[in-house]
Motif scaffolding. Structure first.
Motif, mmCIF file in Angstrom:
data_model
loop_
_atom_site.group_PDB
_atom_site.id
_atom_site.type_symbol
_atom_site.label_atom_id
_atom_site.label_comp_id
_atom_site.label_asym_id
_atom_site.label_seq_id
_atom_site.Cartn_x
_atom_site.Cartn_y
_atom_site.Cartn_z
ATOM 1 N N PRO A 1 7.827 4.719 6.048
ATOM 2 C CA PRO A 1 6.851 4.992 4.973
ATOM 3 C C PRO A 1 5.555 4.225 5.170
ATOM 4 O O PRO A 1 5.272 3.247 4.469
ATOM 5 C CB PRO A 1 7.597 4.546 3.711
ATOM 6 N N TRP A 2 4.740 4.675 6.131
ATOM 7 C CA TRP A 2 3.519 3.938 6.456
ATOM 8 C C TRP A 2 2.552 3.883 5.284
ATOM 9 O O TRP A 2 1.743 2.980 5.179
ATOM 10 C CB TRP A 2 2.832 4.579 7.660
ATOM 11 N N LYS A 3 2.642 4.889 4.407
ATOM 12 C CA LYS A 3 1.692 4.922 3.299
ATOM 13 C C LYS A 3 1.812 3.701 2.392
ATOM 14 O O LYS A 3 0.840 3.262 1.791
ATOM 15 C CB LYS A 3 1.920 6.188 2.460
ATOM 16 N N HIS A 4 3.036 3.165 2.289
ATOM 17 C CA HIS A 4 3.238 1.998 1.438
ATOM 18 C C HIS A 4 2.400 0.818 1.902
ATOM 19 O O HIS A 4 1.983 -0.005 1.099
ATOM 20 C CB HIS A 4 4.706 1.604 1.417
ATOM 21 N N TYR A 5 2.163 0.777 3.219
ATOM 22 C CA TYR A 5 1.355 -0.333 3.732
ATOM 23 C C TYR A 5 -0.045 -0.287 3.142
ATOM 24 O O TYR A 5 -0.653 -1.316 2.878
ATOM 25 C CB TYR A 5 1.291 -0.291 5.253
ATOM 26 N N THR B 1 -0.801 0.797 0.150
ATOM 27 C CA THR B 1 -0.720 0.268 -1.212
ATOM 28 C C THR B 1 -0.661 -1.249 -1.192
ATOM 29 O O THR B 1 -1.406 -1.922 -1.926
ATOM 30 C CB THR B 1 0.542 0.811 -1.902
ATOM 31 N N VAL B 2 0.235 -1.767 -0.356
ATOM 32 C CA VAL B 2 0.350 -3.223 -0.275
ATOM 33 C C VAL B 2 -0.977 -3.824 0.168
ATOM 34 O O VAL B 2 -1.431 -4.824 -0.389
ATOM 35 C CB VAL B 2 1.478 -3.616 0.715
ATOM 36 N N LYS C 1 3.479 -6.376 -5.870
ATOM 37 C CA LYS C 1 3.700 -6.276 -4.438
ATOM 38 C C LYS C 1 5.169 -6.379 -4.103
ATOM 39 O O LYS C 1 5.660 -5.697 -3.212
ATOM 40 C CB LYS C 1 2.923 -7.376 -3.724
ATOM 41 N N LYS D 1 6.761 -3.101 -4.401
ATOM 42 C CA LYS D 1 6.489 -2.229 -3.258
ATOM 43 C C LYS D 1 7.330 -2.625 -2.057
ATOM 44 O O LYS D 1 7.896 -1.791 -1.366
ATOM 45 C CB LYS D 1 5.002 -2.317 -2.876
ATOM 46 N N GLU E 1 10.754 -1.541 -2.284
ATOM 47 C CA GLU E 1 10.903 -0.090 -2.204
ATOM 48 C C GLU E 1 11.166 0.394 -0.777
ATOM 49 O O GLU E 1 11.933 1.308 -0.550
ATOM 50 C CB GLU E 1 9.617 0.559 -2.731
ATOM 51 N N GLU E 2 10.485 -0.238 0.171
ATOM 52 C CA GLU E 2 10.631 0.267 1.551
ATOM 53 C C GLU E 2 11.959 -0.145 2.178
ATOM 54 O O GLU E 2 12.461 -1.175 1.948
ATOM 55 C CB GLU E 2 9.477 -0.234 2.430
#
Lengths: 402, 402
Positions: free
Chosen positions: A263-267, A269-270, A395, A398, A401-402
């Motif tokens: 889930p690269w998208k989470h990066y 957000t973080v 954070k 998040k 979550e991953e």
């Protein structure tokens, strides 16, 4: 002459520093050299030369243009180039054939019209942010190949032969670039992204941990420490580089500890939260610095208890951030009772005690009427740090979550 | 089928929005189409075709690759490409000649060695930040051309002829791209940069002007106003795009109100200061928002005088920023007594009166012991805004300098 010598020495120093900062740069340069030499060797063998003729230079061209620093970028460019060439070749051939069917007079006009329409449309498509992020290079190559094929004055059979040669040479060049890139010391954009996000969180943690000591305790010998605290500044402007790394990372296959669809998208957000936190810290830092210059003679005296509480808050949230960074690095969920949670709880506690101290202070103010304005300092600190802690907890969510 | 329809409608909406946001995008797309058609027409004329043969496709290639959105970017790419091709061609010819002098056995080895060394060295040079900013594309083309020429199996005379053709076709392509780019609705990177820096300052000014009203007076119907205030957020992450625009702008010749050697670097300084100011505002905004959520039931009551002072400070510094933006737009120094200076003076005055109010307040606190913690709100505000004002004055300095 002296000038020239200085200049050479300076360049040499810079080169050395660049290499030492990231030795992978040297490896990358050597890899590019190797890939190009491989393709040119291939070019030198006569039997190949007879087969592909001058279109073998497309192999050299492909290697030079496609080879990028990280595997993701190379894969992305290679796939973009390959696909775009193939599609545009087919479309261009169609256009060429269509134009040939209509007589000799109409043909050039029709072709020019096709080229105009396609170039204008695809150029406009390049403005879509999503297309730009992932397929910009492919769209460019699409226009290029289409124009070159549909405009070329060859007969249909010649075009087919040319297209065949071009596709195979591009395949050869692309495969050479890819295999050198992946097999010899590969640089994964995903790894880089992962590390840089964790590093950024750690930098903020370092600042918060060191912050209390430098600004409240020893304002005299803190110059060297202050320099250490500036590390957070590099976090402020990383949005675009993070975004491009995410785009590269998405091209990458499964490697190391990352699944294929990590889930690269989470990066992102973080990363955004980290930057928000860094903005707070920058504001805090700027404020305190201007304050310190103004009050250099009169040292900050805000009562040792409040100082204590502020320092505790900042160091605990710093520790929490560092724990989070470590959690990210190892990609393991901490067992309950470990990890960042207790530090966050402690910093919340310190914030509460600071609040009650402030209340107490107002009562004490009857006695000493001097320390009114100085209250601002811890106040601003509290404000920023509280926001920090909120960021922190978000954070954690998040990261879990991953 | 329904899905497909929705998808098409969505795409159409997005396309319309993209075009409306910046109509120059449509013009740019048409310009690219025009330039490519021009070159392909040229290709279609038989007399040219006989002269240049298949290397006329380099003209098409050059147009597609060189044509960029702004004049500066196009010029930069074109010059990079032209110069790099010329230099690499000369060097490649030399290497080829040298290798030919040594017998048939050694020649391929020598050539491969040359290619390896050059590719590795130039790839490393591309890592230097300064080279990367301005000459990245040129260095890429340098490697490309050198490899293609030195590796090609042609005899020396053939190479000279090929080089001659390639240089002239690239010149034709580059000139076509440039003239279409400059003569038809040119987009100057310098203008864009100038406007975006002024716009950013104005956005911050808008926030500060609106800020007082929304947060102190009418917390109920402020939802719509709050959305307006989010405009500053786009300022936070513009560093990289500003840097690339400065790089493009430096390639541009004299145009409009800008001299040839316009001090573009100052825009970076102003941009950095604007961003620092935006960080403060972001911290302020985040803080106040979390505060408002906590105190939604109990409205902020910090004494009408203090409220007044805060509002005055924020609106006056907002006005000062707007004046600065206007000054930048017109590029005229304001006469003394006009412009931003009086607003800055007023906001400084308001800050002072807020300070004395705070002192007074401490005296009054004997009577009411309720409003102790709420003091934090104006305190944080004061802190951030003071820093703001400092930023402001610094920016004036810079703006006057140019």
């Amino acid at each position: 002459f002296e000038k020239l010598k200085n200049w050479v020495v300076e360049i040499a120093m810079k080169t050395k520093k660049l290499g030492e900062d990231d030795p992978r740069r040297i490896v990358h340069s050597l890899k590019v050299g190797l890939a190009v030499s491989l393709v040119s060797l291939f070019y030198n063998f006569d039997f190949v030369y007879d087969g592909f003729g001058s279109s073998a230079m497309w192999a050299v061209l492909t290697v030079v243009v496609v080879f990028e620093f990280s595997v993701g970028a190379t894969l992305g460019r290679g796939l973009n180039r390959g696909l775009a060439t193939f599609l545009a070749g087919a479309l261009g051939f169609g256009a060429h054939h269509l134009a040939n069917l209509s007589g000799d007079k109409v043909q050039p006009i029709l072709l020019t019209l096709f080229v105009f329409l396609l170039a204008a449309c695809v150029t406009f498509i390049r403005f879509f942010p999503r297309m730009k992020a992932r397929y910009d290079y492919g769209l460019l190559i699409f226009i290029l190949t289409f124009c070159m094929i549909s405009v070329s004055g060859y007969r249909d059979e010649e075009i087919l032969e040319m297209a065949h040669k071009r596709v195979s040479t591009i395949l050869i060049g692309g495969l050479t670039a890819l295999s050198v890139c992946i097999l010899i010391c590969p640089v994964w954009a995903g790894d880089d992204l992962h590390n840089s996000v964790a590093n950024n969180i750690e930098k903020l943690g370092n600042f918060l941990e060191g912050f209390g000591n430098v600004y409240f305790k020893k304002s005299e010998d803190g110059e060297s420490n202050k320099a250490v605290l500036q590390g957070y500044k590099s976090v402020l402007n990383l949005k675009q580089s993070e975004e491009s790394q995410v785009n590269f990372a998405r091209w990458e296959p499964r490697h190391g500890k990352f699944r294929f669809r990590h889930p690269w998208k989470h990066y992102l957000t973080v990363g955004t939260l980290t930057r928000q936190c860094a903005y707070r810290i920058d504001a805090l830092n700027g404020y305190i610095q201007s304050e310190i210059q103004a009050l250099l003679q009169a040292p900050l005296e805000i009562g040792s208890e409040m100082e204590e509480a502020c320092m505790k808050m900042s160091s605990e949230s710093g520790k929490a951030l560092k724990e989070l960074a470590a959690t990210m690095r190892t990609m393991t969920l901490p067992c309950s009772g470990g990890g960042a949670a207790p530090h966050i709880a402690k910093s919340r506690l310190a914030a509460k005690s600071l609040k009650s101290l402030l209340k107490l202070k107002t009562g004490l103010m009857l006695e000493d009427n001097t320390s009114d304005l100085l209250n601002l300092v811890p106040a601003a600190t509290v404000a920023s740090l509280l926001v920090d802690v909120v960021c922190c907890t978000e954070k954690i969510d998040k990261a879990i979550e991953e």
